[in-house]
Design a protein around this motif. Structure first.
Motif, PDB file in Angstrom:
ATOM      1  N   PHE A  58       0.824  -1.206   0.000  1.00  0.00           N
ATOM      2  CA  PHE A  58       0.000   0.000   0.000  1.00  0.00           C
ATOM      3  C   PHE A  58       0.858   1.255   0.000  1.00  0.00           C
ATOM      4  O   PHE A  58       1.829   1.342   0.738  1.00  0.00           O
ATOM      5  N   LYS A  59       0.458   2.202  -0.842  1.00  0.00           N
ATOM      6  CA  LYS A  59       1.210   3.452  -0.972  1.00  0.00           C
ATOM      7  C   LYS A  59       0.287   4.637  -0.694  1.00  0.00           C
ATOM      8  O   LYS A  59      -0.812   4.701  -1.233  1.00  0.00           O
ATOM      9  N   TRP A  60       0.754   5.546   0.121  1.00  0.00           N
ATOM     10  CA  TRP A  60       0.003   6.752   0.451  1.00  0.00           C
ATOM     11  C   TRP A  60      -0.365   7.523  -0.821  1.00  0.00           C
ATOM     12  O   TRP A  60      -1.461   8.062  -0.935  1.00  0.00           O
ATOM     13  N   SER A  61       0.546   7.557  -1.773  1.00  0.00           N
ATOM     14  CA  SER A  61       0.314   8.316  -3.010  1.00  0.00           C
ATOM     15  C   SER A  61      -0.843   7.757  -3.829  1.00  0.00           C
ATOM     16  O   SER A  61      -1.356   8.435  -4.719  1.00  0.00           O
ATOM     17  N   LEU A  62      -1.268   6.539  -3.545  1.00  0.00           N
ATOM     18  CA  LEU A  62      -2.375   5.919  -4.276  1.00  0.00           C
ATOM     19  C   LEU A  62      -3.692   5.950  -3.504  1.00  0.00           C
ATOM     20  O   LEU A  62      -4.654   5.270  -3.880  1.00  0.00           O
ATOM     21  N   LEU A  63      -3.770   6.745  -2.439  1.00  0.00           N
ATOM     22  CA  LEU A  63      -4.997   6.807  -1.638  1.00  0.00           C
ATOM     23  C   LEU A  63      -6.223   7.100  -2.498  1.00  0.00           C
ATOM     24  O   LEU A  63      -7.264   6.466  -2.357  1.00  0.00           O
ATOM     25  N   GLY A  64      -6.116   8.035  -3.423  1.00  0.00           N
ATOM     26  CA  GLY A  64      -7.234   8.372  -4.304  1.00  0.00           C
ATOM     27  C   GLY A  64      -7.671   7.185  -5.155  1.00  0.00           C
ATOM     28  O   GLY A  64      -8.867   6.970  -5.365  1.00  0.00           O
ATOM     29  N   VAL A  65      -6.737   6.406  -5.636  1.00  0.00           N
ATOM     30  CA  VAL A  65      -7.037   5.205  -6.427  1.00  0.00           C
ATOM     31  C   VAL A  65      -7.759   4.181  -5.565  1.00  0.00           C
ATOM     32  O   VAL A  65      -8.752   3.582  -5.992  1.00  0.00           O
ATOM     33  N   TYR A  66      -7.283   4.002  -4.326  1.00  0.00           N
ATOM     34  CA  TYR A  66      -7.923   3.046  -3.419  1.00  0.00           C
ATOM     35  C   TYR A  66      -9.362   3.468  -3.116  1.00  0.00           C
ATOM     36  O   TYR A  66     -10.275   2.640  -3.114  1.00  0.00           O
ATOM     37  N   ILE A  67      -9.574   4.756  -2.894  1.00  0.00           N
ATOM     38  CA  ILE A  67     -10.923   5.255  -2.606  1.00  0.00           C
ATOM     39  C   ILE A  67     -11.831   5.044  -3.809  1.00  0.00           C
ATOM     40  O   ILE A  67     -12.969   4.594  -3.672  1.00  0.00           O
ATOM     41  N   LEU A  68     -11.337   5.339  -4.995  1.00  0.00           N
ATOM     42  CA  LEU A  68     -12.134   5.152  -6.211  1.00  0.00           C
ATOM     43  C   LEU A  68     -12.492   3.684  -6.407  1.00  0.00           C
ATOM     44  O   LEU A  68     -13.666   3.347  -6.637  1.00  0.00           O
ATOM     45  N   ASP A  69     -11.509   2.796  -6.314  1.00  0.00           N
ATOM     46  CA  ASP A  69     -11.780   1.363  -6.482  1.00  0.00           C
ATOM     47  C   ASP A  69     -12.755   0.853  -5.423  1.00  0.00           C
ATOM     48  O   ASP A  69     -13.711   0.147  -5.734  1.00  0.00           O
ATOM     49  N   TYR A  70     -12.525   1.221  -4.168  1.00  0.00           N
ATOM     50  CA  TYR A  70     -13.406   0.782  -3.084  1.00  0.00           C
ATOM     51  C   TYR A  70     -14.844   1.248  -3.331  1.00  0.00           C
ATOM     52  O   TYR A  70     -15.788   0.482  -3.190  1.00  0.00           O
ATOM     53  N   THR A  71     -14.985   2.497  -3.744  1.00  0.00           N
ATOM     54  CA  THR A  71     -16.311   3.057  -4.002  1.00  0.00           C
ATOM     55  C   THR A  71     -16.999   2.335  -5.153  1.00  0.00           C
ATOM     56  O   THR A  71     -18.176   1.963  -5.053  1.00  0.00           O
ATOM     57  N   GLU A  72     -16.276   2.126  -6.251  1.00  0.00           N
ATOM     58  CA  GLU A  72     -16.872   1.427  -7.397  1.00  0.00           C
ATOM     59  C   GLU A  72     -17.273   0.003  -7.028  1.00  0.00           C
ATOM     60  O   GLU A  72     -18.360  -0.451  -7.379  1.00  0.00           O
ATOM     61  N   PHE A  73     -16.405  -0.720  -6.308  1.00  0.00           N
ATOM     62  CA  PHE A  73     -16.717  -2.098  -5.916  1.00  0.00           C
ATOM     63  C   PHE A  73     -17.904  -2.138  -4.961  1.00  0.00           C
ATOM     64  O   PHE A  73     -18.772  -3.012  -5.068  1.00  0.00           O
ATOM     65  N   THR A  74     -17.968  -1.187  -4.041  1.00  0.00           N
ATOM     66  CA  THR A  74     -19.085  -1.128  -3.090  1.00  0.00           C
ATOM     67  C   THR A  74     -20.386  -0.827  -3.813  1.00  0.00           C
ATOM     68  O   THR A  74     -21.422  -1.447  -3.525  1.00  0.00           O
ATOM     69  N   MET A  75     -20.359   0.096  -4.756  1.00  0.00           N
ATOM     70  CA  MET A  75     -21.567   0.435  -5.513  1.00  0.00           C
ATOM     71  C   MET A  75     -22.023  -0.750  -6.362  1.00  0.00           C
ATOM     72  O   MET A  75     -23.221  -0.986  -6.494  1.00  0.00           O
ATOM     73  N   GLU A  76     -21.082  -1.498  -6.942  1.00  0.00           N
ATOM     74  CA  GLU A  76     -21.438  -2.695  -7.708  1.00  0.00           C
ATOM     75  C   GLU A  76     -22.158  -3.705  -6.814  1.00  0.00           C
ATOM     76  O   GLU A  76     -23.152  -4.297  -7.216  1.00  0.00           O
ATOM     77  N   GLU A  77     -21.648  -3.906  -5.606  1.00  0.00           N
ATOM     78  CA  GLU A  77     -22.268  -4.841  -4.669  1.00  0.00           C
ATOM     79  C   GLU A  77     -23.671  -4.381  -4.291  1.00  0.00           C
ATOM     80  O   GLU A  77     -24.594  -5.176  -4.213  1.00  0.00           O
ATOM     81  N   GLU A  78     -23.822  -3.077  -4.037  1.00  0.00           N
ATOM     82  CA  GLU A  78     -25.118  -2.543  -3.639  1.00  0.00           C
ATOM     83  C   GLU A  78     -26.153  -2.674  -4.747  1.00  0.00           C
ATOM     84  O   GLU A  78     -27.309  -2.973  -4.488  1.00  0.00           O
ATOM     85  N   THR A  79     -25.746  -2.468  -6.005  1.00  0.00           N
ATOM     86  CA  THR A  79     -26.701  -2.582  -7.097  1.00  0.00           C
ATOM     87  C   THR A  79     -26.988  -4.029  -7.452  1.00  0.00           C
ATOM     88  O   THR A  79     -28.041  -4.356  -7.983  1.00  0.00           O
ATOM     89  N   ALA A  80     -26.061  -4.934  -7.127  1.00  0.00           N
ATOM     90  CA  ALA A  80     -26.256  -6.353  -7.413  1.00  0.00           C
ATOM     91  C   ALA A  80     -27.099  -7.054  -6.342  1.00  0.00           C
ATOM     92  O   ALA A  80     -27.670  -8.102  -6.591  1.00  0.00           O
ATOM     93  N   THR A  81     -27.196  -6.446  -5.158  1.00  0.00           N
ATOM     94  CA  THR A  81     -27.952  -7.034  -4.063  1.00  0.00           C
ATOM     95  C   THR A  81     -29.436  -6.768  -4.304  1.00  0.00           C
ATOM     96  O   THR A  81     -29.867  -5.629  -4.408  1.00  0.00           O
ATOM     97  N   PRO A  82     -30.241  -7.844  -4.400  1.00  0.00           N
ATOM     98  CA  PRO A  82     -31.682  -7.651  -4.638  1.00  0.00           C
ATOM     99  C   PRO A  82     -32.351  -7.026  -3.413  1.00  0.00           C
ATOM    100  O   PRO A  82     -31.998  -7.356  -2.272  1.00  0.00           O
ATOM    101  N   THR A  83     -33.270  -6.142  -3.660  1.00  0.00           N
ATOM    102  CA  THR A  83     -34.026  -5.525  -2.559  1.00  0.00           C
ATOM    103  C   THR A  83     -35.239  -6.363  -2.242  1.00  0.00           C
ATOM    104  O   THR A  83     -35.809  -7.020  -3.118  1.00  0.00           O
ATOM    105  N   LYS A  84     -35.646  -6.335  -1.000  1.00  0.00           N
ATOM    106  CA  LYS A  84     -36.813  -7.139  -0.560  1.00  0.00           C
ATOM    107  C   LYS A  84     -38.073  -6.335  -0.604  1.00  0.00           C
ATOM    108  O   LYS A  84     -38.138  -5.192  -0.469  1.00  0.00           O
TER     109      LYS A  84
END
Length: 84
Positions: A58-84
Motif C-alpha cells: 500500500f502506498k500513500w500516493s495511491l490513496l485516491g485510487v484506493y478510494i475510487l476502487d473501493y467506491t466502485e466495488f461497493t456500488m457494484e455490490e449494492e446494485t447487485a444485491t436484490p431488494t426485498k
C-alpha cells in the motif's frame, strides 16, 4: 473542501493528512504516518477490493485510487444485491 465518493467521505487536512468518513462511522483523521495502521479497517471489508489488493504494498500516493476502487466495488455490490 470535501469529496464524497460512495461509502467514503474525504476532506483535505494538513499536508499528508485527510479526514475520512466511512458510512456512519466517526470521522478519522488519516495521516500518512498512520496509513498502514488504518488501511484494513478502511478498505478490506470489500471482497473485490481485497482480491485486487491482497498482495499489494500500500502506498500513500495511491490513496485516491484506493478510494475510487473501493467506491466502485461497493456500488457494484449494492446494485447487485436484490431488494426485498
Amino acid at each position: 473542501m470535501s469529496f464524497n465518493p460512495g461509502g467514503l467521505k474525504v476532506a483535505g487536512g494538513i499536508k499528508k493528512s485527510y479526514y475520512i468518513k466511512k458510512g456512519d462511522e466517526k470521522v478519522l483523521w488519516l495521516t500518512k504516518q498512520d496509513f498502514d495502521k488504518h488501511f484494513n479497517d478502511l478498505f478490506m471489508d470489500n471482497d473485490k477490493f481485497k482480491a485486487k489488493y491482497a498482495h499489494h504494498k500500500f502506498k500513500w500516493s495511491l490513496l485516491g485510487v484506493y478510494i475510487l476502487d473501493y467506491t466502485e466495488f461497493t456500488m457494484e455490490e449494492e446494485t447487485a444485491t436484490p431488494t426485498k
